[in-house]
Design a protein around this motif. Structure first.
Motif, PDB file in Angstrom:
ATOM      1  N   ILE A  35      72.200  26.146  23.108  1.00 42.59           N
ATOM      2  CA  ILE A  35      72.130  25.300  21.681  1.00 42.59           C
ATOM      3  C   ILE A  35      73.331  24.272  22.023  1.00 42.59           C
ATOM      4  N   VAL A  36      74.581  24.885  22.586  1.00 46.50           N
ATOM      5  CA  VAL A  36      75.711  23.594  22.422  1.00 46.50           C
ATOM      6  C   VAL A  36      75.358  22.645  23.549  1.00 46.50           C
ATOM      7  N   HIS A  37      74.623  22.746  24.407  1.00 41.73           N
ATOM      8  CA  HIS A  37      74.263  21.819  25.580  1.00 41.73           C
ATOM      9  C   HIS A  37      73.107  20.978  24.870  1.00 41.73           C
ATOM     10  N   GLY A  38      72.206  21.434  24.158  1.00 40.62           N
ATOM     11  CA  GLY A  38      71.340  20.545  23.387  1.00 40.62           C
ATOM     12  C   GLY A  38      71.943  19.776  22.501  1.00 40.62           C
ATOM     13  N   ASN A  39      72.803  20.408  21.575  1.00 42.01           N
ATOM     14  CA  ASN A  39      73.530  19.524  20.588  1.00 42.01           C
ATOM     15  C   ASN A  39      74.484  18.480  21.273  1.00 42.01           C
ATOM     16  N   THR A  40      75.164  18.665  22.443  1.00 42.43           N
ATOM     17  CA  THR A  40      75.719  17.768  23.157  1.00 42.43           C
ATOM     18  C   THR A  40      75.029  16.557  23.721  1.00 42.43           C
ATOM     19  N   HIS A  78      73.516  37.854  26.931  1.00 43.29           N
ATOM     20  CA  HIS A  78      72.180  36.843  26.331  1.00 43.29           C
ATOM     21  C   HIS A  78      72.630  36.201  25.294  1.00 43.29           C
ATOM     22  N   ASP A  79      73.348  36.649  24.223  1.00 42.33           N
ATOM     23  CA  ASP A  79      73.766  35.887  23.000  1.00 42.33           C
ATOM     24  C   ASP A  79      74.655  34.634  23.556  1.00 42.33           C
ATOM     25  N   TYR A  80      75.352  34.951  24.732  1.00 46.02           N
ATOM     26  CA  TYR A  80      76.360  33.826  25.134  1.00 46.02           C
ATOM     27  C   TYR A  80      75.395  32.644  26.008  1.00 46.02           C
ATOM     28  N   LEU A  81      74.310  32.983  26.373  1.00 47.56           N
ATOM     29  CA  LEU A  81      73.514  32.140  27.345  1.00 47.56           C
ATOM     30  C   LEU A  81      72.639  31.373  26.001  1.00 47.56           C
ATOM     31  N   VAL A  82      72.070  32.102  25.077  1.00 48.16           N
ATOM     32  CA  VAL A  82      71.595  31.364  24.191  1.00 48.16           C
ATOM     33  C   VAL A  82      72.346  30.335  23.281  1.00 48.16           C
ATOM     34  N   LEU A  83      73.596  30.825  22.873  1.00 46.06           N
ATOM     35  CA  LEU A  83      74.480  29.741  22.070  1.00 46.06           C
ATOM     36  C   LEU A  83      74.865  28.791  23.336  1.00 46.06           C
ATOM     37  N   ASN A  84      75.094  29.000  24.644  1.00 41.78           N
ATOM     38  CA  ASN A  84      75.329  27.760  25.582  1.00 41.78           C
ATOM     39  C   ASN A  84      74.296  26.875  25.709  1.00 41.78           C
TER      40      ASN A  84
END
Length: 139
Positions: A43-48, A35-41
Motif C-alpha cells: 500500500i505504501v509503495h502504491g501511494n508513493t 503478512h500484514d507488513y507485506l500488505v502495508l508495504n
C-alpha cells in the motif's frame, strides 16, 4: 522416591507442552504480522507511486500555466500599446475633423434645423450626419 520423581516429570511434561503451545502461538502470530507488513508495504509503495505521478502532473500544469501567464502578459502589453495608439489616433482625428463639433451635437440629440442654423450646413449634410452618427430614435 518414585513419587517425587514422577511429580517432577509430570510437571516438566506439562511445562514442555505449555511451552510448545506458546511457541506455536508465537510462530502463528509472527506469520500474521509478516503478512500484514507485506500488505502495508504494498500500500505504501502504491501511494508513493501515486504521489510521484501527482507531482509530475503538477509540474507539467505549472509549466503550462507559466507559459499562458507569459502569453497573457505579452498580449496585455500589446493591447495597452494598441489602446494608446488608438487614443492618440482618435484624439488627432476628432480634433482635426471638420465636422467633430457637429458630430458631438448630433450625438447629444441636435435636429437637422439646429445643425443648419448653428453650423451653416446644408439640409443634406445635416441629414447625413444625423443618419451616420445619430441615435435611431432621432431619425
Amino acid at each position: 522416591m518414585n513419587n517425587p520423581l514422577m511429580i517432577a516429570l509430570i510437571i516438566e511434561g506439562v511445562v514442555i507442552v505449555i511451552m510448545l503451545v506458546v511457541l506455536f502461538w508465537l510462530a502463528r502470530t509472527q506469520q500474521k504480522l509478516k503478512h500484514d507488513y507485506l500488505v502495508l508495504n504494498d500500500i505504501v509503495h502504491g501511494n508513493t507511486n501515486d504521489i510521484v505521478g501527482l507531482c509530475t502532473a503538477a509540474l507539467t500544469v505549472d509549466s503550462r500555466i507559466a507559459a499562458v501567464d507569459n502569453r497573457i502578459a505579452v498580449t496585455d502589453e500589446q493591447i495597452n500599446d494598441l489602446a494608446i495608439k488608438l487614443t492618440e489616433v482618435g484624439n488627432n482625428d476628432q480634433s482635426d475633423h471638420p465636422y467633430s463639433v457637429d458630430i458631438r451635437k448630433v450625438k447629444s440629440g441636435a435636429s437637422i434645423n439646429e445643425l443648419m442654423q448653428s453650423s451653416g450646413l446644408s439640409h443634406d449634410e445635416a441629414a447625413l450626419l444625423i443618419r451616420l452618427h445619430g441615435s435611431k430614435h432621432s431619425l
